[in-house]
Design an enzyme around this catalytic site. Structure first.
Site, PDB file in Angstrom:
ATOM      1  N   HIS A 121       6.522  -9.337 -16.574  1.00 48.76           N
ATOM      2  CA  HIS A 121       7.256  -9.821 -17.743  1.00 48.76           C
ATOM      3  C   HIS A 121       6.896  -8.970 -18.957  1.00 48.76           C
ATOM      4  CE1 HIS A 121       3.304 -11.706 -18.117  1.00 48.76           C
ATOM      5  NE2 HIS A 121       3.519 -11.651 -19.419  1.00 48.76           N
ATOM      6  N   HIS A 168       5.856  -3.594 -22.273  1.00 44.42           N
ATOM      7  CA  HIS A 168       5.297  -3.120 -21.007  1.00 44.42           C
ATOM      8  C   HIS A 168       5.185  -4.261 -20.005  1.00 44.42           C
ATOM      9  CE1 HIS A 168       1.767  -4.817 -22.996  1.00 44.42           C
ATOM     10  NE2 HIS A 168       1.261  -4.957 -21.783  1.00 44.42           N
TER      11      HIS A 168
END
EC number: 3.1.4.58
Length: 190
Positions: free
Chosen positions: A42, A129
């Site tokens: 996520h 990221h």
């Protein structure tokens, strides 16, 4: 309960990234890395830490408003990087909707600040990221980053903001990882 706001990529994007990581598992030192599970990938937009019931209710209302104001964001996974030799991550392709995701992250952070969960001075720079592996500093992650730089996934649309409860792993269990439970989901409507 420990909370954060996130965007989860769809299963197709997750599958493309998982496929791109296969060759990395054959690089020297790969067995010393703790690879994260696909179900945990996520983009953390804002981290809130511990919140009680009242704070969670306030945050939930504020995030619902933020989602109504933010538009869906076209994204493409691509490339990667590292945080020292501690974490390896996949990022966003340059042609992706980084600006829209950053706007959503600012809104999620502001919601947490207004709910009393994010101090004004606690504003780290947002770096989108997905953490794919962790190390205890025993592995040089540069070859992994070099390999990830070739990866570029398909375009997808982030259309949902998710409030996540991070459930800590049971104590004393080697290799145990936190579990993520979606508490609320809101469509991006802006």
């Amino acid at each position: 309960m420990r909370l954060f706001a996130a965007v989860f990529p769809p299963s197709d994007a997750v599958g493309e990234l998982a496929h791109a990581l296969v060759p990395l598992g054959r690089l020297p030192g790969a067995e010393a890395l703790r690879w994260t599970g696909r179900d945990t990938w996520h983009f953390t937009l804002a981290f809130y830490g511990e919140a009680d019931e009242e704070e969670t209710a306030d945050l939930t209302a504020r995030l619902a408003r933020a989602a109504r104001r933010c538009a869906p964001v076209p994204l493409r996974l691509g490339g990667g990087g590292r945080f020292g030799d501690r974490a390896l991550w996949a990022g966003l392709a340059p042609d992706s909707g980084r600006t829209g995701l950053m706007r959503l992250a600012r809104s999620a952070t502001a919601a947490g600040r207004r709910a009393g969960l994010v101090p004004e001075e606690d504003r780290p720079r947002f770096r989108p990221h997905l953490t794919v592996a962790r190390s205890r500093g025993l592995v040089d992650l540069r070859p992994y980053v070099d390999e990830l730089q070739r990866f570029q996934g398909s375009l997808w649309t982030a259309g949902e903001l998710v409030l996540v409860h991070s459930v800590p792993p049971p104590g004393g269990v080697p290799g145990a990882r936190p579990r993520y439970e979606a508490l609320e989901r809101w469509a991006l409507e802006g």
